[in-house]
Design an enzyme around this catalytic site. Structure first.
Site, PDB file in Angstrom:
ATOM      1  N   ARG A  90     -41.205  24.858  22.044  1.00 36.84           N
ATOM      2  CA  ARG A  90     -41.741  23.490  22.000  1.00 36.84           C
ATOM      3  C   ARG A  90     -42.474  23.107  20.729  1.00 36.84           C
ATOM      4  O   ARG A  90     -43.241  22.142  20.733  1.00 36.84           O
ATOM      5  CB  ARG A  90     -42.656  23.290  23.201  1.00 36.84           C
ATOM      6  CG  ARG A  90     -42.033  23.668  24.543  1.00 36.84           C
ATOM      7  CD  ARG A  90     -40.904  22.764  24.924  1.00 36.84           C
ATOM      8  NE  ARG A  90     -40.504  22.955  26.324  1.00 36.84           N
ATOM      9  CZ  ARG A  90     -39.439  22.389  26.857  1.00 36.84           C
ATOM     10  NH1 ARG A  90     -38.668  21.618  26.115  1.00 36.84           N
ATOM     11  NH2 ARG A  90     -39.135  22.599  28.117  1.00 36.84           N
TER      12      ARG A  90
ATOM     13  N   ASP B 123     -29.463  17.808  23.708  1.00 33.14           N
ATOM     14  CA  ASP B 123     -29.778  18.455  24.983  1.00 33.14           C
ATOM     15  C   ASP B 123     -31.095  17.982  25.603  1.00 33.14           C
ATOM     16  O   ASP B 123     -32.087  17.764  24.927  1.00 33.14           O
ATOM     17  CB  ASP B 123     -29.833  19.973  24.813  1.00 33.14           C
ATOM     18  CG  ASP B 123     -30.125  20.649  26.137  1.00 33.14           C
ATOM     19  OD1 ASP B 123     -29.327  20.496  27.065  1.00 33.14           O
ATOM     20  OD2 ASP B 123     -31.189  21.290  26.248  1.00 33.14           O
TER      21      ASP B 123
ATOM     22  N   HIS C 161     -25.017  18.099  26.788  1.00 37.46           N
ATOM     23  CA  HIS C 161     -25.703  18.134  28.072  1.00 37.46           C
ATOM     24  C   HIS C 161     -24.948  17.102  28.920  1.00 37.46           C
ATOM     25  O   HIS C 161     -25.160  15.902  28.783  1.00 37.46           O
ATOM     26  CB  HIS C 161     -27.172  17.747  27.869  1.00 37.46           C
ATOM     27  CG  HIS C 161     -27.946  17.569  29.132  1.00 37.46           C
ATOM     28  ND1 HIS C 161     -29.023  18.355  29.448  1.00 37.46           N
ATOM     29  CD2 HIS C 161     -27.806  16.684  30.141  1.00 37.46           C
ATOM     30  CE1 HIS C 161     -29.507  17.960  30.619  1.00 37.46           C
ATOM     31  NE2 HIS C 161     -28.792  16.945  31.061  1.00 37.46           N
TER      32      HIS C 161
ATOM     33  N   HIS D 162     -25.022  24.649  29.758  1.00 36.55           N
ATOM     34  CA  HIS D 162     -25.401  24.933  31.157  1.00 36.55           C
ATOM     35  C   HIS D 162     -24.484  24.311  32.214  1.00 36.55           C
ATOM     36  O   HIS D 162     -24.907  23.443  32.992  1.00 36.55           O
ATOM     37  CB  HIS D 162     -26.850  24.542  31.435  1.00 36.55           C
ATOM     38  CG  HIS D 162     -27.320  23.239  30.828  1.00 36.55           C
ATOM     39  ND1 HIS D 162     -26.624  22.069  30.958  1.00 36.55           N
ATOM     40  CD2 HIS D 162     -28.426  22.942  30.118  1.00 36.55           C
ATOM     41  CE1 HIS D 162     -27.288  21.104  30.336  1.00 36.55           C
ATOM     42  NE2 HIS D 162     -28.379  21.620  29.823  1.00 36.55           N
TER      43      HIS D 162
ATOM     44  N   ASP E 284     -31.188  28.515  28.706  1.00 35.53           N
ATOM     45  CA  ASP E 284     -31.862  27.221  28.802  1.00 35.53           C
ATOM     46  C   ASP E 284     -33.358  27.430  29.060  1.00 35.53           C
ATOM     47  O   ASP E 284     -33.974  26.714  29.867  1.00 35.53           O
ATOM     48  CB  ASP E 284     -31.246  26.324  29.880  1.00 35.53           C
ATOM     49  CG  ASP E 284     -31.678  24.865  29.727  1.00 35.53           C
ATOM     50  OD1 ASP E 284     -32.327  24.534  28.718  1.00 35.53           O
ATOM     51  OD2 ASP E 284     -31.373  24.059  30.616  1.00 35.53           O
TER      52      ASP E 284
HETATM   53  O1  DOR Z   1     -34.115  21.724  32.832  1.00 36.19           O
HETATM   54  C1  DOR Z   1     -34.041  21.330  31.674  1.00 36.19           C
HETATM   55  N1  DOR Z   1     -35.097  21.404  30.837  1.00 36.19           N
HETATM   56  N2  DOR Z   1     -32.905  20.811  31.254  1.00 36.19           N
HETATM   57  C2  DOR Z   1     -32.791  20.235  30.076  1.00 36.19           C
HETATM   58  O2  DOR Z   1     -31.714  19.798  29.756  1.00 36.19           O
HETATM   59  C3  DOR Z   1     -33.957  20.099  29.178  1.00 36.19           C
HETATM   60  C4  DOR Z   1     -34.939  21.135  29.437  1.00 36.19           C
HETATM   61  C5  DOR Z   1     -36.284  20.883  28.815  1.00 36.19           C
HETATM   62  O3  DOR Z   1     -36.322  20.570  27.609  1.00 36.19           O
HETATM   63  O4  DOR Z   1     -37.287  21.060  29.474  1.00 36.19           O
HETATM   64 ZN    ZN Z   2     -31.685  22.796  27.555  1.00 38.10          ZN
END
Ligand code: DOR
Ligand code: ZN
Length: 432
Positions: free
Chosen positions: A69, A157, A184, A237, A310
């Site tokens: 992040r 995504d 995605h 995914h 993911d």
């Molecule tokens: O579950 C998910 N979390 N799917 C996504 O496509 C994005 C990701 C996120 O960035 O938290």
């Molecule tokens: Zn993702």
């Protein structure tokens, strides 16, 4: 600096190697891989010796789908903590998705991530650039500039590229640049307001569902665009059985489509949502049993090329809320190996096939130098004990976030050491 890894069962799918071999790494690269006991003499002087008896020695795992992040949401994960989590899971290379703040849609953000990874990251960090500016789905990002900066693919995504005209042009640019588009796949008009799979369970729980058609229609649309525009499509995914079938048919027609499955989608179904644990909420959501079985079948017949986690870290404040309000996503780097080994246990995959989906296959799809134990390559490798049993304890994750539905699960398969360029970047605390 020399490291000798002795007596292990070396599985290196890229070189079709599976047997008792010793591996010597010197100055960060693989120097030799020889039959156990054959490496002797002065070549081994001053080498650090790791005894890998009863362990598997494999190329370090590659995860082409993680969310670290930074920049923007460092309280959930930083590049440093994400790398530590990766190393603890046996991963030596990861590709980060661009849904940071600012979004990875220009050269300066790519370079910032690369330099932070060089300074504080313990594993290789590759970067995926955004398809559209700000992930807004309106204007294409400067894909050529992103390629020059070193991205390995493009994705929005977290969101799909909804506009088909934009997606068609993205294919055309990506084709010129020789990089894949990672989609995605979700038609947002069908999922808006949804928080879990649409089906019997969502009806019983009174939660709004997200139907599998939302994924299937987008996968079909993209295959159709790809067929005419050219380029390469990688479906992120994949979670629905119908989508797996669409990819299977596209591959049979010779189209350059690849796809990945996440461990949670081949391990859990929407039945897991019954306890309203928000750590079962992700996008795409956990599906029905028939989808799970189709994913396993897809992994088995290689319709599904690779396993990617993911890894989506979220803080307690994002998860300790009502189910419908919680953020989508779960952490995955530190549970991927034992969950993948369950596929070996139930004979869906052989152990070399499982390792291939975590090493040489992603390397081939994304044109990476990593993913093998070939002499001269970086000595990125993992040593794991496939038999060791333990209970997953999210509190002990290296990741800053603990949002895992697998906390408390009894599993088998533990990473003992992870090495990047010949340097030990992780050792299981129980085995100093
Ligand atoms: O579950 C998910 N979390 N799917 C996504 O496509 C994005 C990701 C996120 O960035 O938290
Ligand atoms: Zn993702």
């Amino acid at each position: 600096m020399k490291v000798l890894i002795k007596n292990g069962r070396v599985i290196d799918p890229a070189n079709r190697l599976d047997g008792k071999f010793d591996v010597l790494a010197e100055k960060g690269v693989i120097k030799a891989v020889e039959k156990a006991g054959k490496l002797t003499g002065s070549a081994l002087d001053h080498a650090t010796v790791i005894d890998a008896r009863d362990k598997i020695v494999a190329p370090g795992f590659i995860d082409m789908h993680v969310h670290f992040r930074e920049p923007g949401f460092e309280y959930k994960e930083t590049i440093q903590s994400g790398c530590e989590s990766a190393a603890a899971g046996g991963f030596t290379t990861v590709a980060v998705m661009p849904n940071t703040k600012p979004v990875i849609d220009n050269r300066s953000v790519v370079e910032m991530i690369q330099s932070t990874a060089r300074a504080r990251g313990s594993v290789n960090v590759l970067v995926i650039g955004a398809i559209t500016q700000g992930l807004k789905g309106e204007k294409l990002s400067d894909m050529a500039e992103l390629k020059e900066a070193g991205v390995v693919g493009f994705s929005d995504d977290g969101r799909p590229v909804m506009n088909p005209e934009l997606m068609r042009r993205a294919f055309e640019y990506a084709k010129m640049l020789g990089l894949p588009l990672i989609q995605h796949s979700e038609v947002l008009d069908l999922t808006r307001g949804g928080c879990m799979n649409e089906g019997i369970v969502s009806t019983e729980l009174g939660l709004r569902g997200m139907p599998t058609e939302a994924e299937d229609i987008m996968v079909y649309r993209d295959i159709s665009l790809l067929d005419r525009a050219g380029g390469r499509l990688h479906v992120a995914h994949i979670s629905s059985g119908e989508s797996v079938e669409l990819v299977r048919m596209a591959k049979a027609r010779g189209l350059p489509v690849t796809c990945e499955a996440a461990p949670h989608h081949f391990t859990l179904t929407d039945e897991a949502v019954r306890g309203y644990d928000t750590n079962t909420k992700m996008s795409p959501p956990l599906r029905a049993q028939k989808d799970l079985e189709a994913i396993r079948e897809g992994l088995k017949d290689s319709t599904i090329d690779i396993i990617a986690t993911d890894h989506a870290p979220h803080d307690l404040v994002d998860k300790e809320v009502e189910y419908s309000e919680a953020c989508f996503g779960i952490v995955g780097l530190e549970t991927a190996l034992p969950l993948t080994l369950r596929l070996v246990e139930d004979k869906t995959l052989s152990l070399p096939q499982a390792i291939e989906k975590l090493t040489s296959r992603p390397a081939r799809i994304f044109g990476l130098a990593q993913g093998s134990l070939s002499v001269g390559k970086d000595a990125d490798l993992v040593i794991f004990d496939p038999q060791e049993e333990y209970t997953i304890d999210a509190a002990r994750f290296k990741s800053k976030s603990k949002n895992s539905p697998f906390h408390g699960w009894k599993v088998k398969g533990k990473v003992v050491h992870t090495l990047v360029r010949g340097k030990i970047v992780f050792s299981s605390p129980d085995r100093p």
